[in-house]
Design an enzyme around this catalytic site. Sequence first.
Site, PDB file in Angstrom:
ATOM      1  N   ARG A   1      28.680 -22.167 -52.246  1.00 29.08           N
ATOM      2  CA  ARG A   1      29.065 -23.578 -52.108  1.00 29.08           C
ATOM      3  C   ARG A   1      30.592 -23.733 -52.190  1.00 29.08           C
ATOM      4  O   ARG A   1      31.100 -24.662 -52.818  1.00 29.08           O
ATOM      5  CB  ARG A   1      28.425 -24.445 -53.196  1.00 29.08           C
ATOM      6  CG  ARG A   1      26.917 -24.522 -53.155  1.00 29.08           C
ATOM      7  CD  ARG A   1      26.440 -25.279 -51.917  1.00 29.08           C
ATOM      8  NE  ARG A   1      25.026 -25.584 -51.988  1.00 29.08           N
ATOM      9  CZ  ARG A   1      24.056 -24.737 -51.697  1.00 29.08           C
ATOM     10  NH1 ARG A   1      24.350 -23.514 -51.292  1.00 29.08           N
ATOM     11  NH2 ARG A   1      22.804 -25.095 -51.789  1.00 29.08           N
TER      12      ARG A   1
ATOM     13  N   SER B   1      21.451 -31.528 -54.288  1.00 25.77           N
ATOM     14  CA  SER B   1      21.761 -30.987 -55.616  1.00 25.77           C
ATOM     15  C   SER B   1      23.049 -31.623 -56.123  1.00 25.77           C
ATOM     16  O   SER B   1      24.065 -31.588 -55.422  1.00 25.77           O
ATOM     17  CB  SER B   1      21.984 -29.479 -55.539  1.00 25.77           C
ATOM     18  OG  SER B   1      20.856 -28.838 -55.010  1.00 25.77           O
TER      19      SER B   1
ATOM     20  N   GLU C   1      28.416 -30.547 -57.475  1.00 24.78           N
ATOM     21  CA  GLU C   1      28.400 -29.941 -56.146  1.00 24.78           C
ATOM     22  C   GLU C   1      28.933 -30.891 -55.085  1.00 24.78           C
ATOM     23  O   GLU C   1      29.683 -30.476 -54.204  1.00 24.78           O
ATOM     24  CB  GLU C   1      26.972 -29.471 -55.851  1.00 24.78           C
ATOM     25  CG  GLU C   1      26.849 -28.541 -54.682  1.00 24.78           C
ATOM     26  CD  GLU C   1      26.062 -29.191 -53.581  1.00 24.78           C
ATOM     27  OE1 GLU C   1      25.244 -28.523 -52.988  1.00 24.78           O
ATOM     28  OE2 GLU C   1      26.271 -30.376 -53.279  1.00 24.78           O
TER      29      GLU C   1
HETATM   30  N1  EPU Z   1      13.182 -26.239 -61.307  1.00 24.85           N
HETATM   31  C1  EPU Z   1      12.970 -26.926 -62.454  1.00 24.85           C
HETATM   32  N2  EPU Z   1      12.832 -28.291 -62.401  1.00 24.85           N
HETATM   33  C2  EPU Z   1      12.919 -28.973 -61.231  1.00 24.85           C
HETATM   34  C3  EPU Z   1      13.137 -28.261 -60.042  1.00 24.85           C
HETATM   35  C4  EPU Z   1      13.293 -26.892 -60.093  1.00 24.85           C
HETATM   36  O1  EPU Z   1      12.881 -26.351 -63.534  1.00 24.85           O
HETATM   37  O2  EPU Z   1      12.800 -30.211 -61.280  1.00 24.85           O
HETATM   38  C5  EPU Z   1      13.399 -24.779 -61.378  1.00 24.85           C
HETATM   39  C6  EPU Z   1      12.184 -23.978 -60.937  1.00 24.85           C
HETATM   40  O3  EPU Z   1      11.995 -22.949 -61.885  1.00 24.85           O
HETATM   41  C7  EPU Z   1      12.590 -23.374 -59.618  1.00 24.85           C
HETATM   42  C8  EPU Z   1      14.106 -23.269 -59.762  1.00 24.85           C
HETATM   43  O4  EPU Z   1      14.460 -24.398 -60.558  1.00 24.85           O
HETATM   44  O5  EPU Z   1      12.025 -22.138 -59.420  1.00 24.85           O
HETATM   45  C9  EPU Z   1      14.852 -23.322 -58.460  1.00 24.85           C
HETATM   46  O6  EPU Z   1      14.494 -24.542 -57.764  1.00 24.85           O
HETATM   47  P1  EPU Z   1      14.648 -24.657 -56.175  1.00 24.85           P
HETATM   48  O7  EPU Z   1      13.969 -23.497 -55.529  1.00 24.85           O
HETATM   49  O8  EPU Z   1      14.243 -26.019 -55.778  1.00 24.85           O
HETATM   50  O9  EPU Z   1      16.172 -24.427 -55.909  1.00 24.85           O
HETATM   51  P2  EPU Z   1      17.502 -24.928 -56.675  1.00 24.85           P
HETATM   52  O10 EPU Z   1      18.149 -23.707 -57.258  1.00 24.85           O
HETATM   53  O11 EPU Z   1      17.230 -26.034 -57.597  1.00 24.85           O
HETATM   54  C10 EPU Z   1      19.035 -24.484 -54.609  1.00 24.85           C
HETATM   55  C11 EPU Z   1      20.058 -25.235 -53.820  1.00 24.85           C
HETATM   56  C12 EPU Z   1      19.397 -26.236 -52.881  1.00 24.85           C
HETATM   57  C13 EPU Z   1      18.473 -25.441 -51.950  1.00 24.85           C
HETATM   58  C14 EPU Z   1      17.453 -24.678 -52.787  1.00 24.85           C
HETATM   59  C15 EPU Z   1      16.568 -23.764 -51.965  1.00 24.85           C
HETATM   60  C16 EPU Z   1      22.069 -25.307 -55.174  1.00 24.85           C
HETATM   61  C17 EPU Z   1      22.966 -26.148 -56.005  1.00 24.85           C
HETATM   62  N3  EPU Z   1      20.979 -25.915 -54.703  1.00 24.85           N
HETATM   63  O12 EPU Z   1      18.382 -25.448 -55.435  1.00 24.85           O
HETATM   64  O13 EPU Z   1      20.401 -26.839 -52.098  1.00 24.85           O
HETATM   65  O14 EPU Z   1      17.810 -26.312 -51.051  1.00 24.85           O
HETATM   66  O15 EPU Z   1      18.136 -23.815 -53.741  1.00 24.85           O
HETATM   67  O16 EPU Z   1      17.305 -22.677 -51.528  1.00 24.85           O
HETATM   68  O17 EPU Z   1      22.350 -24.137 -54.963  1.00 24.85           O
HETATM   69  C18 EPU Z   1      21.874 -28.717 -52.042  1.00 24.85           C
HETATM   70  O18 EPU Z   1      22.791 -27.909 -52.112  1.00 24.85           O
HETATM   71  O19 EPU Z   1      22.068 -29.958 -51.971  1.00 24.85           O
HETATM   72  C19 EPU Z   1      20.499 -28.222 -52.069  1.00 24.85           C
HETATM   73  C20 EPU Z   1      19.439 -29.041 -52.074  1.00 24.85           C
END
Ligand code: EPU
Length: 321
Positions: free
Chosen positions: A143, A216, A313
């Site tokens: 990012r 995010s 972010e």
């Molecule tokens: N989780 C929670 N609570 C929640 C949601 C998620 O505990 O309410 C935990 C779960 O354990 C899950 C982990 O967080 O396994 C990861 O969640 P997710 O796969 O949804 O991904 P993220 O790390 O929260 C990142 C990116 C997203 C992208 C997704 C999928 C960043 C800041 N965000 O989110 O990007 O879509 O991975 O690759 O890196 C964005 O940048 O706006 C964005 C949405």
Amino acid sequence: MPATVHDATALPSLLAEPALRNLPLMVLGAGSNVLFATDRFEGCLIQLQCASARIVSDDGEHALVRVDAGFDWDALVDWTLDHGLQGLENLALIPGQAGAAPIQNIGAYGVEVGKFIAAVHVCDSHTAAVDRLTAARCGFGYRDSVFKREPDRRIVTAIELRLPRSGATNLAYAGLSEELAAMGGLTPTPRNVAAAVRRIRRRKLPDPAVAGNAGSFFKNPVLARARAVELQSRFKGMPVFPASNDAEHKLSAAWLIEQAGWRGFSDGDAAVSAQHALVLVNLGRATGPQLLTLARRVAASVQEKFGVALEPEPRIVGATF
Ligand code: EPU
């Protein structure tokens, strides 16, 4: 003062106009990753509405595609698939315009756009000089890029993507294979992967057209590996993911926020999404400062509970975090 640019070659003369000299400039794309913490912007807001895409060269294995900054990102994903090109399918349904993609090196479901960017065309907002930065000069990170580190210095006018015509799709994100299976055991073609990504996003992330949000709100914190392992041993169930190098690990900001008790919390119309803890949503008439206050409270409580700093972010205009 707003200025709309339909042809990027007109930018240098626009920037030279006496009325614009000494005014702060800000380029606004679709506004999908910006929080305005002020209701007044004393400067010139530039919008680029140039939006064409074309294949510049094609050797049968890879094509070089040049895309104007104003092209809608999700429409571009479909445009590349329609032209038999792949790579961007994991980035389907990300809101925003193509010109914003390199700025924070958009990423999702195991892919970052920097991997496919051959070059970024820019116009310097101070000198009006145009330049073509090859990927090596863009300083892409998680990012992050040179464009994000010096906001508004370079106005992105177009991007060049080098995309393959064949090869395996990227199924590194575990949920993708599961989604394809749930869709009737679809083969992982680029089109099917795009469809799976769109289904996951629609289910997991609040729709900005329904409740305003910037995706995010925080980056996933990247820590020295030993520190991440130590935290994981103290906090049962803490997810830890690989970072771009072996010395570091990435934590899940969503998990930290949820464990700190914020998922679904609202203060007036400013809320932490009940659907995904990493997304702050505007339930109606929340102001930028109200959302910023909530974001600061969330970050302070994660810092207190886990000793981990959260970094915003989206771009915050008119305030520092
Ligand atoms: N989780 C929670 N609570 C929640 C949601 C998620 O505990 O309410 C935990 C779960 O354990 C899950 C982990 O967080 O396994 C990861 O969640 P997710 O796969 O949804 O991904 P993220 O790390 O929260 C990142 C990116 C997203 C992208 C997704 C999928 C960043 C800041 N965000 O989110 O990007 O879509 O991975 O690759 O890196 C964005 O940048 O706006 C964005 C949405």
